[in-house]
Design an enzyme around this catalytic site. Structure first.
Site, mmCIF file in Angstrom:
data_model
loop_
_atom_site.group_PDB
_atom_site.id
_atom_site.type_symbol
_atom_site.label_atom_id
_atom_site.label_comp_id
_atom_site.label_asym_id
_atom_site.label_seq_id
_atom_site.Cartn_x
_atom_site.Cartn_y
_atom_site.Cartn_z
ATOM 1 C CG HIS A 1 10.398 3.075 -11.838
ATOM 2 N ND1 HIS A 1 9.742 2.794 -12.929
ATOM 3 C CD2 HIS A 1 10.915 1.708 -11.050
ATOM 4 C CE1 HIS A 1 9.911 1.449 -13.060
ATOM 5 N NE2 HIS A 1 10.536 0.843 -12.070
ATOM 6 C CD GLU A 2 13.274 0.719 -8.357
ATOM 7 O OE1 GLU A 2 12.441 -0.262 -8.068
ATOM 8 O OE2 GLU A 2 13.643 0.689 -9.530
ATOM 9 C CG HIS B 1 8.775 -1.985 -7.871
ATOM 10 N ND1 HIS B 1 7.783 -2.853 -9.035
ATOM 11 C CD2 HIS B 1 9.598 -1.587 -8.694
ATOM 12 C CE1 HIS B 1 8.379 -2.691 -9.932
ATOM 13 N NE2 HIS B 1 9.341 -2.094 -9.919
ATOM 14 C CG HIS C 1 2.216 -3.670 -7.195
ATOM 15 N ND1 HIS C 1 2.680 -4.240 -8.175
ATOM 16 C CD2 HIS C 1 0.905 -4.341 -7.024
ATOM 17 C CE1 HIS C 1 1.590 -4.992 -8.794
ATOM 18 N NE2 HIS C 1 0.543 -5.086 -8.062
#
Length: 694
Positions: free
Chosen positions: A488-489, A492, A495
């Protein structure tokens, strides 16, 4: 998040984000050449050499440079404003100024040296006040307003048109409809809010407490966990970091010790943060009402995908109705486990401190998933390798670790991201807990992508986590949930790093707040796909790939407790929204009263008297009136993942289309349009509810 003051909010309050910029020709010679914070280039920040003097000098110089650059905009004569000398100049100022703050933000959250850490915190507060001044800078607003009336402005298209629109919208919803005296009041409120938010987070990180547990009460806990505990005399020390807390609550046979730890964990920072939160809610309400909004939630919603508070309340209330039946099914299963364990058929409730314990027992006995056995297939280094393999294949990248990097702690690792042998990004991994470090898992931006002439600034980010450290006889082993968090992290991180947006104010994670989690949530799905897992889920001793039979059991048990988990997310969202949309901080009710009321309404286990979870609910700063966005953005994340499910989770063609449509654009394209373009249809909620087992 197009304007400087809003960039500040993202940088400090949502660790997943921001910036470093370029030199201004007019101020280049005034800069201390060897200051590692403000010496801007395509080289990495020299974190290891930063001193207290560097922090103070960089703070003062960055503010001075920004003020000097602003005077150049002020001096532009009426009718002479262009995109380049006005909007682009503002983007440059923001990129340069916030770059210093981002470096300081990492230092204040992760540096082990107390002098550096505390100085960085003070500097972040100083720069926050400066950005609040810029937010209400009428001369800057008028410059943008004058440019908006030009022929050039009327012909803008795409990202440039959107940048102008959102810049003006941000200015006008943040005070420029107010007379000068009220703008001064607003600036004072903003300064107070900045300080209170910083204090709230600092108090959580600095809070110290622990539970002392006798050897007899360590029964049930994994051997490596027991070995890793420090002792106070003959008692084991159980700290309040996430991995320690979660492991103890899941495995400790002692109900009394689990309850004692829950009481301590849900009272972190209570001594200071109950008061800080009350003041923060008061100031936020003042700000909203001064700007013409009835509540802070209404103010926040106005520039999000949801547009208004009624959309959020409808979304949350629909979720309550949809998950209610699944939540009851989850609790019925757990009650059966508890009754059998206690040999007491009359038991009819589950307490908060029992949930993880009996849920684990259910997983082991009924679904035959022993998380301690599963952990043996998720050595941290293998998970990193798998994460790298998956994302490199999907997005056509290569990662290369940097030898002997300049970092803020000896455990930090640094990597370069390359495409066609060219560096396009950098990231740091800081993965183990330590005193005074950020206590959760989050991505901190250090430098943003931005176009300067014919070159593109290399974006950089850091991933701060708190996974259990290796022991003398075992590597660091992750639970499957922790592996999911890691993926998940890293979403980021990607992104941030794979942006190609022209402007800093639109690059990477500079999207609407209720979409920013979608590009990270989508990556959780890869740890639930066997074709991806078999690349890296290998036994830390034998190298055996995670057996498909065990994966099938994990997959069958995937939605065990999904109703309760969804209820928890709804609870967090409704608690946050109640505090910011329906709570009067000057009234007779306390935030604890609100916590109790919302928890007893939403959660299947009741509020525990004497606890004050809200005091350590860090999302009330960065995600104030925005926690709903975790579930809101998950709708888009699951819908987008359905394309990978159809085409293959390791399909490079789909990965590159996702990279170019979603990650590369950042906030330069409307978020809904990006999703629609990737899906080739309108988004819907089908995949989202399917992911919850509904």
């Amino acid at each position: 998040m197009k304007r400087i003051s809003l960039w500040l909010c993202w940088a400090i309050l949502l660790p997943a984000l921001f910036i470093i910029g370029t030199n201004f020709k007019s101020t280049a010679q005034s800069k201390k050449v060897n200051n590692p914070i403000t010496s801007i280039s395509d080289k990495p920040v020299d974190f290891n050499s930063i001193t207290v003097a560097d922090i103070n000098e960089a703070t003062q110089q960055s503010i001075a440079d920004a003020k000097l650059a602003l005077t150049e905009i002020y001096a532009i004569q009426s009718g002479k404003h262009t995109f380049e000398n006005t909007l682009l100049a503002i983007d440059n100022i923001g990129d340069k100024s916030v770059s210093t703050l981002l470096c300081l933000n990492v230092l204040s959250n992760a540096n082990p040296d107390s002098a550096l850490r505390n100085t960085a915190k003070k500097s972040v507060e100083t720069m926050g006040k400066f950005f609040n001044e810029i937010e209400l800078d009428e001369k800057l607003y008028l410059a943008v307003k004058q440019f908006s009336k030009t022929r050039e402005a009327s012909k803008l298209t795409g990202a440039r048109k959107l940048l102008l629109k959102e810049t003006l919208d941000d200015y006008e919803r943040n005070g420029f409809a107010l007379p000068a005296d009220k703008r001064a009041v607003l600036q004072d409120i903003n300064n107070k809010i900045s300080k209170l938010q910083l204090d709230f987070n600092t108090n959580i990180a600095a809070y110290k407490d622990q539970l002392l547990v006798a050897e007899a009460d360590m029964k049930g806990l994994p051997e490596d966990f027991i070995k890793s505990r420090k002792k106070d005399g003959d008692k084991y020390i159980i700290t309040l970091d996430g991995p320690s807390y979660n492991t103890f609550m899941k495995y400790a046979a002692s109900e009394s010790m689990r309850k004692a730890l829950l009481l301590k964990y849900n009272n972190r920072a209570t001594d200071k943060n109950l008061s800080v939160l009350q003041q923060l809610l008061t100031e936020r309400l003042k700000k909203a009402q001064l700007l013409g909004y009835p509540t802070y939630a209404a103010y926040i919603a106005a520039d999000r995908m949801v547009k208004n508070t009624s959309t959020v309340w409808n979304f949350e209330n629909q979720l309550v109705d949809r998950v209610k039946q699944k939540t009851q099914q989850d609790m019925t299963e757990l009650l059966e486990v508890k009754r059998n364990h206690l040999n007491s058929p009359s038991v009819n409730s589950i307490n908060n401190w029992e949930y993880s314990f009996f849920n684990n027992m259910l997983m082991v006995n009924k679904y035959q998933v022993d998380q301690e056995k599963v952990k043996e297939y998720f050595a941290l280094d293998n998970v990193i390798d798998g994460l790298f393999q998956v994302t490199q294949k999907l997005f056509g990248l290569t990662y290369q670790e940097v030898s002997n990097p300049s970092v803020w702690h000896k455990d930090v690792r640094m990597f370069e991201v390359k495409e066609n042998n060219k560096i396009i990004g950098r990231f740091y991994l800081d993965l183990y807990p330590r005193d005074n470090k950020y206590t959760h898992a989050a991505c901190f931006s250090i430098r943003k992508g931005k176009k300067y002439g014919s070159t593109y600034q290399i974006p950089t980010a850091a991933l701060l986590c708190n996974f259990n450290a290796p022991t003398d006889d075992k590597p660091a082993l992750l639970t499957h949930r922790q592996a999911e968090t890691f993926f998940h992290e890293f979403g980021h991180v990607l992104h941030n790093l794979l942006t190609t947006a022209e402007f800093s104010g639109q690059s990477g994670t500079a999207v609407k707040r209720d979409f920013v989690e979608a590009p990270s949530q989508i990556f959780e799905n890869w740890v639930w796909d066997y074709s991806a897992l078999k690349l890296f889920a290998k036994h830390y001793k034998t190298g055996e790939v995670l057996p498909f039979s065990l994966f099938q059991k994990m997959d069958k048990a995937k939605n065990v407790g999904s109703g309760v988990d969804a209820s928890a997310q709804i609870f967090f969202g409704i608690l946050d929204y109640t505090l910011h949309d329906k709570y009067d901080p000057a009234g007779t009710l306390s935030t604890t009263d609100i916590l109790k009321e919302v928890q007893n309404k939403i959660m299947p286990y009741k509020y525990v008297d004497g606890t004050n979870f809200q005091a350590s609910f860090g999302h009330l700063t960065g995600y104030g009136a925005s926690y709903y966005s975790y579930m809101w953005s998950k709708v888009y994340a699951e819908d987008m993942f359905s394309v990978f499910e159809k085409n293959g989770v390791l399909d490079t063609k789909t990965g590159m289309r996702y990279r170019n449509t979603i990650l590369a654009n950042g906030g330069s394209v409307d978020e809904y349009k990006m999703v629609k373009d990737f899906l080739n249809r309108n988004p819907n909620q089908e995949a989202f509810f399917k992911s919850l087992g509904l």
